[in-house]
Scaffold this active site. Structure first.
Site, PDB file in Angstrom:
ATOM      1  N   ASN A  37       0.546  -0.490   0.050  1.00  0.00           N
ATOM      2  CA  ASN A  37      -0.023   0.123  -0.194  1.00  0.00           C
ATOM      3  C   ASN A  37       1.300   1.251   0.605  1.00  0.00           C
ATOM      4  OD1 ASN A  37      -2.277   1.697   0.418  1.00  0.00           O
ATOM      5  ND2 ASN A  37      -3.030   1.187   2.382  1.00  0.00           N
ATOM      6  N   HIS A 122     -14.258  -4.302  11.332  1.00  0.00           N
ATOM      7  CA  HIS A 122     -14.116  -3.035  12.366  1.00  0.00           C
ATOM      8  C   HIS A 122     -15.087  -2.196  12.593  1.00  0.00           C
ATOM      9  CE1 HIS A 122      -9.664  -3.285  10.304  1.00  0.00           C
ATOM     10  NE2 HIS A 122     -10.121  -4.258  10.755  1.00  0.00           N
ATOM     11  N   ASP A 217      -6.655  -1.418  18.410  1.00  0.00           N
ATOM     12  CA  ASP A 217      -5.294  -1.542  17.290  1.00  0.00           C
ATOM     13  C   ASP A 217      -4.768  -0.008  17.950  1.00  0.00           C
ATOM     14  OD1 ASP A 217      -3.144  -1.335  15.678  1.00  0.00           O
ATOM     15  OD2 ASP A 217      -4.273  -1.887  13.852  1.00  0.00           O
ATOM     16  N   GLU A 243      -3.697  -4.168  19.815  1.00  0.00           N
ATOM     17  CA  GLU A 243      -2.465  -4.734  18.415  1.00  0.00           C
ATOM     18  C   GLU A 243      -1.751  -3.369  18.597  1.00  0.00           C
ATOM     19  OE1 GLU A 243      -4.852  -4.851  14.979  1.00  0.00           O
ATOM     20  OE2 GLU A 243      -3.210  -4.278  13.572  1.00  0.00           O
ATOM     21  N   ARG A 290       0.001 -11.362  14.015  1.00  0.00           N
ATOM     22  CA  ARG A 290      -0.160 -10.521  12.963  1.00  0.00           C
ATOM     23  C   ARG A 290       0.016  -9.763  11.279  1.00  0.00           C
ATOM     24  NH1 ARG A 290      -4.123  -8.578  12.229  1.00  0.00           N
ATOM     25  NH2 ARG A 290      -4.470  -6.029  11.933  1.00  0.00           N
ATOM     26  N   HIS A 319      -3.012 -10.186   9.009  1.00  0.00           N
ATOM     27  CA  HIS A 319      -3.340  -9.452   9.043  1.00  0.00           C
ATOM     28  C   HIS A 319      -4.702  -9.541   7.555  1.00  0.00           C
ATOM     29  CE1 HIS A 319      -1.998  -5.093   7.490  1.00  0.00           C
ATOM     30  NE2 HIS A 319      -2.918  -4.593   7.843  1.00  0.00           N
ATOM     31  N   ASP A 323      -5.745  -3.624   1.629  1.00  0.00           N
ATOM     32  CA  ASP A 323      -4.977  -3.365   0.955  1.00  0.00           C
ATOM     33  C   ASP A 323      -4.408  -4.724   0.835  1.00  0.00           C
ATOM     34  OD1 ASP A 323      -4.793  -2.086   3.617  1.00  0.00           O
ATOM     35  OD2 ASP A 323      -2.681  -2.283   2.872  1.00  0.00           O
TER      36      ASP A 323
HETATM   37  O1  EZ4 Z   1      -3.123   0.526   8.853  1.00  0.00           O
HETATM   38  O2  EZ4 Z   1      -2.984  -2.106   6.412  1.00  0.00           O
HETATM   39  O3  EZ4 Z   1      -4.890  -2.992  11.540  1.00  0.00           O
HETATM   40  N1  EZ4 Z   1      -4.662  -3.121  10.115  1.00  0.00           N
HETATM   41  C1  EZ4 Z   1      -4.146  -1.972  10.348  1.00  0.00           C
HETATM   42  C2  EZ4 Z   1      -4.524  -1.604   8.716  1.00  0.00           C
HETATM   43  C3  EZ4 Z   1      -3.220  -0.663   7.988  1.00  0.00           C
HETATM   44  C4  EZ4 Z   1      -3.057  -0.605   6.529  1.00  0.00           C
HETATM   45  C5  EZ4 Z   1      -1.834  -0.423   6.185  1.00  0.00           C
HETATM   46  O4  EZ4 Z   1      -1.687  -0.425   4.520  1.00  0.00           O
HETATM   47  O5  EZ4 Z   1      -2.992  -1.648  11.228  1.00  0.00           O
HETATM   48  O6  EZ4 Z   1      -5.429  -1.044   8.421  1.00  0.00           O
HETATM   49 CO    CO Z   2      -3.018  -2.546  12.245  1.00  0.00          CO
END
Ligand code: EZ4
Ligand code: CO
Length: 409
Positions: A37, A122, A217, A243, A290, A319, A323
């Site tokens: 990204n 999210h 996060d 996180e 992650r 993760h 992206d």
């Molecule tokens: O900010 O993938 O936990 N997820 C994240 C993501 C990151 C993006 C950066 O391109 O922290 O949303």
């Molecule tokens: Co994150």
């Protein structure tokens, strides 16, 4: 069997994706995700200029040897660009092996250890009512685990908080794909964040009860002692994980955080290799890995790091933001289905437009994600559809403190 072509396809249906397509002399094709990204074209060039010529005439079945060859022969090891490029090759070769075997990739990795993957969505809100609506919407969509991000009084824009009200099924982008020549500047205040967040989680627990698994996060923004304080202040609300509480380049910082809090820790979305996790796993400084298949060298190293983590009862939390392309998401879903120490899969769901370019067998039903049973990864690229969406320059935002100092975003 040998590789006769390798093509790099850049497309931007909703955001930019870089995909490697490997073709064999038998006409079998495999796909790999190489999306980094904000720095997409660096990986596209690395693949086109330096890797594609090395793939031609190689035996596509030799996945491990090809991985080791690309890693070791470069001499300049690791790094997000190199590892995303190697990841794409690794995934594409697993895809081909699955298609030749007539089996989905998870079968080649040992078969299913579960019926499907628990996924977290999210939720976010600029205030408590908006946050509650967002959580309810995700519960209605079937999510069993919820990530909670909120605005902070006095801070204009915060990572993870949608700038517009969300409605069910609607895709949102809190980290654009902000089209334009320059990255967007945001602001940050850690002390305001540390004061505000515990009250938000208290309100969420009061509204939704004690059982719902909640995640958060920290996006690399705290110092070790701040992270320790946050972990401690969130303990009454029983988080599933916290996180990226610190920028984990300094891995020893996690020793300090660990001494102070029993809030489970998840780290590693920006890590590139198994070696980046060595200390964190050996010293049991984290609870969840992650890594993303796409930024970590592919399926092969993801399986290796999880087998190492298993010895310490550390689980996966791969993760999965938008992206990571549908190809990268499928790759890690196959790993998650097969390994014993699966934890949870991050799942934001791609836009309809992205899904029209990447045709997939992946399903998300009753809160459970499954990569499907088609041979290989279960994703095909509709190249005609992809061609309609050319690359658009896009950067991630960045942060400055009130006095203008650059801060981690
Ligand atoms: O900010 O993938 O936990 N997820 C994240 C993501 C990151 C993006 C950066 O391109 O922290 O949303
Ligand atoms: Co994150």
């Amino acid at each position: 069997m040998k590789i006769i072509a390798a093509d790099v396809i850049v497309t931007s249906p909703s955001r930019n994706f870089v995909t490697l397509k490997i073709t064999t002399n038998d006409g079998v094709t495999g796909l790999g995700d190489a999306t980094l990204n904000g720095r997409e074209l660096a990986v596209a060039a690395y693949l086109r200029e330096h890797i594609v010529p090395l793939l031609l005439d190689r035996d596509p079945h030799r996945i491990e040897d090809t991985w080791q060859f690309l890693y070791r022969s470069a001499y300049w090891r690791r790094g997000s660009v190199t590892m995303a490029a190697i990841a794409a090759v690794d995934m594409a070769l697993w895809d081909i092996k699955g298609k030749v075997a007539g089996l989905p990739v998870y079968q080649l990795l040992g078969g299913a250890s579960r019926t499907g993957l628990a996924a977290y969505g999210h939720a976010s809100g600029r205030d408590i009512p908006e946050l509650f609506d967002s959580i309810k919407m995700h519960l209605e969509d079937g999510y069993t685990h919820i990530r909670v991000q909120t605005s902070i009084p006095g801070v204009r824009a915060v990572y993870g908080v949608a700038a517009q009200t969300q409605s069910s099924g609607e895709r949102y982008d809190y980290e654009p794909a902000s089209r334009g020549a320059l990255p967007v500047e945001e602001d940050w205040d850690t002390r305001a964040y540390l004061r505000h967040l515990p009250g938000v989680f208290e309100a969420v627990r009061n509204e939704f009860g004690p059982t719902l698994p909640l995640l958060h996060d920290g996006h690399h923004r705290m110092t070790p002692i701040q992270a320790a304080k946050l972990g401690k202040s969130l303990e009454p609300f029983d988080l599933f994980w916290l996180e990226d509480c610190t920028p984990a380049e300094n891995q020893e910082a996690l020793r300090l955080v660990r001494q102070h809090t029993t809030t489970p820790l998840a780290i590693g979305e920006v890590f590139n290799t198994v070696w980046d996790f060595q200390l964190l796993i050996r010293e049991q400084l984290i609870d969840y890995v992650r890594a993303a298949s796409t930024h970590f060298g592919g399926i092969s190293p993801l399986k290796k790091v999880m087998d190492y983590a298993a010895q310490y009862q550390i689980k996966s939390g791969f993760h999965g933001p938008t992206d990571v392309s549908p190809v990268g998401l499928a790759a890690q879903a196959h790993v998650g289905l097969a390994i014993h120490n699966f934890g949870v899969q991050e799942y934001m769901a791609h836009s309809d437009r992205t899904n029209s370019v990447f045709e997939q067998t992946m399903t998300f039903k009753d809160g459970s994600l499954h990569p499907g049973d088609a041979p290989g990864l279960g994703v095909e690229l509709n190249e005609e559809a992809a061609a309609a969406f050319p690359y658009q320059q896009a950067y991630l935002p960045y942060n400055r403190l009130a006095d203008g100092t650059m801060h981690d975003w």
